[in-house]
Write an enzyme that holds these catalytic residues in place. Structure first.
Site, PDB file in Angstrom:
ATOM      1  N   LEU A  15       0.825  -1.217   0.000  1.00 43.72           N
ATOM      2  CA  LEU A  15       0.000   0.000   0.000  1.00 43.72           C
ATOM      3  C   LEU A  15       0.853   1.259   0.000  1.00 43.72           C
ATOM      4  O   LEU A  15       0.336   2.374  -0.106  1.00 43.72           O
ATOM      5  CB  LEU A  15      -0.869   0.023   1.271  1.00 43.72           C
ATOM      6  CG  LEU A  15      -2.041  -0.935   1.381  1.00 43.72           C
ATOM      7  CD1 LEU A  15      -2.699  -0.789   2.751  1.00 43.72           C
ATOM      8  CD2 LEU A  15      -3.062  -0.643   0.286  1.00 43.72           C
ATOM      9  N   SER A  16       2.176   1.090   0.148  1.00 42.59           N
ATOM     10  CA  SER A  16       3.051   2.255   0.334  1.00 42.59           C
ATOM     11  C   SER A  16       2.928   3.309  -0.767  1.00 42.59           C
ATOM     12  O   SER A  16       2.838   4.497  -0.452  1.00 42.59           O
ATOM     13  CB  SER A  16       4.507   1.811   0.493  1.00 42.59           C
ATOM     14  OG  SER A  16       4.635   1.096   1.686  1.00 42.59           O
ATOM     15  N   LYS A  65      15.388  -6.097   5.007  1.00 43.63           N
ATOM     16  CA  LYS A  65      15.647  -5.026   5.988  1.00 43.63           C
ATOM     17  C   LYS A  65      17.041  -5.118   6.619  1.00 43.63           C
ATOM     18  O   LYS A  65      17.651  -4.104   6.920  1.00 43.63           O
ATOM     19  CB  LYS A  65      14.563  -5.027   7.071  1.00 43.63           C
ATOM     20  CG  LYS A  65      13.228  -4.510   6.546  1.00 43.63           C
ATOM     21  CD  LYS A  65      12.213  -4.408   7.661  1.00 43.63           C
ATOM     22  CE  LYS A  65      10.883  -3.895   7.134  1.00 43.63           C
ATOM     23  NZ  LYS A  65       9.878  -3.806   8.194  1.00 43.63           N
ATOM     24  N   GLY A 127       7.547 -13.262  17.980  1.00 46.78           N
ATOM     25  CA  GLY A 127       8.354 -13.088  16.764  1.00 46.78           C
ATOM     26  C   GLY A 127       9.662 -12.391  17.079  1.00 46.78           C
ATOM     27  O   GLY A 127       9.736 -11.594  18.034  1.00 46.78           O
ATOM     28  N   GLY A 129      11.804 -11.454  14.174  1.00 44.24           N
ATOM     29  CA  GLY A 129      12.310 -11.079  12.850  1.00 44.24           C
ATOM     30  C   GLY A 129      12.611  -9.586  12.789  1.00 44.24           C
ATOM     31  O   GLY A 129      12.710  -8.906  13.823  1.00 44.24           O
ATOM     32  N   ALA A 131      10.811  -6.986  11.895  1.00 46.28           N
ATOM     33  CA  ALA A 131       9.809  -6.065  12.430  1.00 46.28           C
ATOM     34  C   ALA A 131       9.869  -6.046  13.961  1.00 46.28           C
ATOM     35  O   ALA A 131       9.786  -4.981  14.587  1.00 46.28           O
ATOM     36  CB  ALA A 131       8.426  -6.467  11.955  1.00 46.28           C
ATOM     37  N   ASN A 151       9.651 -16.902  20.161  1.00 45.17           N
ATOM     38  CA  ASN A 151       9.866 -17.070  18.723  1.00 45.17           C
ATOM     39  C   ASN A 151      10.004 -18.546  18.408  1.00 45.17           C
ATOM     40  O   ASN A 151      10.458 -19.334  19.229  1.00 45.17           O
ATOM     41  CB  ASN A 151      11.124 -16.321  18.265  1.00 45.17           C
ATOM     42  CG  ASN A 151      11.211 -16.247  16.761  1.00 45.17           C
ATOM     43  OD1 ASN A 151      10.285 -15.780  16.110  1.00 45.17           O
ATOM     44  ND2 ASN A 151      12.308 -16.723  16.188  1.00 45.17           N
ATOM     45  N   TYR A 209      -2.194  -6.596   8.748  1.00 46.46           N
ATOM     46  CA  TYR A 209      -3.496  -5.969   8.497  1.00 46.46           C
ATOM     47  C   TYR A 209      -4.138  -6.671   7.301  1.00 46.46           C
ATOM     48  O   TYR A 209      -3.503  -7.498   6.640  1.00 46.46           O
ATOM     49  CB  TYR A 209      -3.330  -4.457   8.222  1.00 46.46           C
ATOM     50  CG  TYR A 209      -2.247  -4.167   7.231  1.00 46.46           C
ATOM     51  CD1 TYR A 209      -0.941  -3.982   7.664  1.00 46.46           C
ATOM     52  CD2 TYR A 209      -2.513  -4.156   5.868  1.00 46.46           C
ATOM     53  CE1 TYR A 209       0.082  -3.775   6.753  1.00 46.46           C
ATOM     54  CE2 TYR A 209      -1.494  -3.937   4.953  1.00 46.46           C
ATOM     55  CZ  TYR A 209      -0.200  -3.753   5.396  1.00 46.46           C
ATOM     56  OH  TYR A 209       0.807  -3.559   4.492  1.00 46.46           O
TER      57      TYR A 209
HETATM   58  P1  NDP Z   1      10.646 -11.662   9.127  1.00 48.98           P
HETATM   59  O1  NDP Z   1      10.637 -12.625   7.993  1.00 48.98           O
HETATM   60  O2  NDP Z   1      11.887 -10.915   9.431  1.00 48.98           O
HETATM   61  O3  NDP Z   1      10.210 -12.443  10.466  1.00 48.98           O
HETATM   62  C1  NDP Z   1       9.093 -13.306  10.450  1.00 48.98           C
HETATM   63  C2  NDP Z   1       8.771 -13.773  11.858  1.00 48.98           C
HETATM   64  O4  NDP Z   1       7.646 -14.649  11.793  1.00 48.98           O
HETATM   65  C3  NDP Z   1       9.911 -14.556  12.503  1.00 48.98           C
HETATM   66  O5  NDP Z   1       9.907 -14.323  13.891  1.00 48.98           O
HETATM   67  C4  NDP Z   1       9.506 -16.003  12.176  1.00 48.98           C
HETATM   68  O6  NDP Z   1      10.002 -16.962  13.075  1.00 48.98           O
HETATM   69  C5  NDP Z   1       8.001 -15.914  12.361  1.00 48.98           C
HETATM   70  N1  NDP Z   1       7.317 -17.010  11.682  1.00 48.98           N
HETATM   71  C6  NDP Z   1       7.220 -17.230  10.351  1.00 48.98           C
HETATM   72  N2  NDP Z   1       6.519 -18.356  10.124  1.00 48.98           N
HETATM   73  C7  NDP Z   1       6.194 -18.874  11.340  1.00 48.98           C
HETATM   74  C8  NDP Z   1       5.457 -20.016  11.770  1.00 48.98           C
HETATM   75  N3  NDP Z   1       4.915 -20.876  10.905  1.00 48.98           N
HETATM   76  N4  NDP Z   1       5.268 -20.211  13.111  1.00 48.98           N
HETATM   77  C9  NDP Z   1       5.784 -19.326  13.999  1.00 48.98           C
HETATM   78  N5  NDP Z   1       6.496 -18.230  13.656  1.00 48.98           N
HETATM   79  C10 NDP Z   1       6.698 -18.000  12.340  1.00 48.98           C
HETATM   80  O7  NDP Z   1       9.418 -10.663   8.868  1.00 48.98           O
HETATM   81  P2  NDP Z   1       9.215  -9.214   9.513  1.00 48.98           P
HETATM   82  O8  NDP Z   1       9.636  -9.301  10.934  1.00 48.98           O
HETATM   83  O9  NDP Z   1       9.839  -8.171   8.672  1.00 48.98           O
HETATM   84  O10 NDP Z   1       7.627  -9.008   9.382  1.00 48.98           O
HETATM   85  C11 NDP Z   1       6.719  -9.714  10.198  1.00 48.98           C
HETATM   86  C12 NDP Z   1       5.293  -9.264   9.853  1.00 48.98           C
HETATM   87  O11 NDP Z   1       5.100  -7.902  10.270  1.00 48.98           O
HETATM   88  C13 NDP Z   1       5.023  -9.304   8.338  1.00 48.98           C
HETATM   89  O12 NDP Z   1       3.784  -9.925   8.094  1.00 48.98           O
HETATM   90  C14 NDP Z   1       5.012  -7.838   7.933  1.00 48.98           C
HETATM   91  O13 NDP Z   1       4.129  -7.562   6.851  1.00 48.98           O
HETATM   92  C15 NDP Z   1       4.502  -7.160   9.208  1.00 48.98           C
HETATM   93  N6  NDP Z   1       4.955  -5.757   9.318  1.00 48.98           N
HETATM   94  C16 NDP Z   1       4.027  -4.761   9.472  1.00 48.98           C
HETATM   95  C17 NDP Z   1       4.418  -3.448   9.605  1.00 48.98           C
HETATM   96  C18 NDP Z   1       3.388  -2.376   9.783  1.00 48.98           C
HETATM   97  O14 NDP Z   1       3.738  -1.188   9.666  1.00 48.98           O
HETATM   98  N7  NDP Z   1       2.151  -2.703  10.102  1.00 48.98           N
HETATM   99  C19 NDP Z   1       5.844  -3.047   9.559  1.00 48.98           C
HETATM  100  C20 NDP Z   1       6.739  -4.166   9.445  1.00 48.98           C
HETATM  101  C21 NDP Z   1       6.298  -5.467   9.312  1.00 48.98           C
HETATM  102  P3  NDP Z   1      11.402 -17.723  12.784  1.00 48.98           P
HETATM  103  O15 NDP Z   1      12.464 -16.823  13.343  1.00 48.98           O
HETATM  104  O16 NDP Z   1      11.265 -18.993  13.529  1.00 48.98           O
HETATM  105  O17 NDP Z   1      11.509 -17.916  11.310  1.00 48.98           O
END
Ligand code: NDP
Length: 264
Positions: A15-16, A65, A127, A129, A131, A151, A209
Site C-alpha cells: 500500500l506504500s 531489511k 516473533g 524477525g 519487524a 519465537n 493488516y
Molecule cells: P521476518 O521474515 O523478518 O520475520 C518473520 C517472523 O515470523 C519470525 O519471527 C519467524 O520466526 C516468524 N514465523 C514465520 N513463520 C512462522 C510459523 N509458521 N510459526 C511461527 N512463527 C513463524 O518478517 P518481519 O519481521 O519483517 O515481518 C513480520 C510481519 O510484520 C510481516 O507480516 C510484515 O508484513 C509485518 N509488518 C508490518 C508493519 C506495519 O507497519 N504494520 C511493519 C513491518 C512489518 P522464525 O524466526 O522462527 O523464522
C-alpha cells in the site's frame, strides 16, 4: 519532483505507493513512488540503479531489511539498535543514511490512537524477525515492566536477548499473564503457539493488516481479548515518518488512516 520507491519481494500488494501519494497530495508536493520487485541477491544492484536515476529515498520491506542496514553508509541510532532498516535517505552529497521508522510508527499508533500505555506493563512480543527488532527499541524506551519474547526458532531469540538486555526469552507462555500481546510474525501462529490462558485483561496488537490479520484476530477473539488492533495505523505512521525524513514535511496520519481503513 521527489522520486521514491519501495524494494521488496513480494511487493505487488504494497500500500506504500498509495499512502505516500496521499501524503504528497495533502502537502501539495509532487512525488513519483514506484514498487520495485527485487530478486534475492539483487538489492544492492537495484538500489544503485535507482540512485543513478535520481532516487531521493527508498522504503525497504521483506526480506531485505537487514541487508539494507549493511548497504547504508550510516545508520540512525534506532536503526543501529535494531540492525534493521526500512527507510533509506539518499543525501545530495552521495551518502546513504539507513533509518528504521517501524518503532516510532508503532509507538505513535499505540499511544496516540489507541491510548495504550506500555510503562510498567507486562508485554509479550511474538516473533524475533526484522519487524520485532525494529519496534523493540521503541518499546524499551517506554519502560515496561517485562518484555517477554517468544519465537519459533531459538537462534533468533538468543541473538535478540544478547542484543537487547531488557528482553526475557520465553519458551512456554502458558503460565504468564500479559497486559499487551504484540504479534510480529507473518505466521498462522495459532497452530504453533500454545497459549491457553484467557486474554480478558489483555490488549492485542497485530503488525499485520487486511487478510493477514484474520488468524490473529480470530485467535484473540476466541480467548476473549479486551481490545484488538491490526497494523494499518502503524503502517501509516511509519510511512509518515519516512516521508518526513525524506522531505522535511509532516503528513497528517489520521486522515490517511481514515481513507485506507475504508479502502482495505
Ligand atoms: P521476518 O521474515 O523478518 O520475520 C518473520 C517472523 O515470523 C519470525 O519471527 C519467524 O520466526 C516468524 N514465523 C514465520 N513463520 C512462522 C510459523 N509458521 N510459526 C511461527 N512463527 C513463524 O518478517 P518481519 O519481521 O519483517 O515481518 C513480520 C510481519 O510484520 C510481516 O507480516 C510484515 O508484513 C509485518 N509488518 C508490518 C508493519 C506495519 O507497519 N504494520 C511493519 C513491518 C512489518 P522464525 O524466526 O522462527 O523464522
Amino acid at each position: 519532483m521527489f522520486k521514491f520507491a519501495i524494494f521488496g519481494n513480494p511487493i505487488t500488494h504494497s500500500l506504500s505507493p498509495s499512502i505516500h501519494q496521499f501524503f504528497a497530495k495533502q502537502l501539495d508536493l509532487m512525488i513519483d513512488y514506484q514498487k520495485i520487485e527485487t530478486p534475492i541477491g539483487k538489492l544492492r544492484e537495484k538500489l544503485n540503479r535507482f540512485r543513478q536515476q535520481g532516487g531521493h529515498g527508498a522504503n525497504i520491506t521483506l526480506p531485505f531489511k537487514e541487508e539494507a542496514a549493511k548497504y547504508a553508509d550510516e545508520l540512525t541510532e534506532r536503526a543501529r539498535l535494531s540492525q534493521s532498516v526500512n527507510t533509506l535517505i539518499f543525501e545530495p552529497d552521495g551518502k546513504c543514511i539507513g533509518d528504521n521508522t517501524d518503532g516510532i510508527g508503532f509507538l505513535r499508533d499505540i499511544t496516540h490512537r489507541l491510548h495504550w500505555k506500555l510503562r510498567d506493563k507486562n508485554i509479550l512480543l511474538i516473533g524475533a524477525g526484522g519487524a520485532a527488532r525494529g519496534i523493540l527499541p521503541a518499546i524499551i524506551s517506554e519502560k515496561p515492566k517485562h518484555i517477554f519474547v517468544w519465537n519459533r526458532s531459538a537462534s533468533k531469540i538468543e541473538k535478540m536477548a544478547k542484543d537487547f538486555e531488557a528482553v526475557v526469552p520465553v519458551s512456554n507462555i502458558k503460565n504468564h499473564e500479559f497486559n499487551i500481546i504484540i504479534n510480529a510474525t507473518n505466521a498462522n501462529f495459532q497452530h504453533d503457539i500454545d497459549l491457553s490462558c484467557e486474554l480478558k485483561n489483555t490488549n492485542c496488537f497485530d503488525l499485520n493488516y487486511g487478510e493477514r490479520h484474520q488468524t490473529f484476530l480470530k485467535w484473540c477473539q476466541l480467548h476473549h481479548s479486551n481490545t484488538i488492533s491490526d497494523g494499518l495505523g502503524m503502517l501509516i505512521e511509519q510511512a509518515a515518518e519516512s516521508f518526513f525524513q525524506w522531505t522535511g514535511r509532516k503528513p497528517y496520519a489520521s486522515n490517511a488512516l481514515m481513507k485506507f481503513s475504508i479502502s482495505t
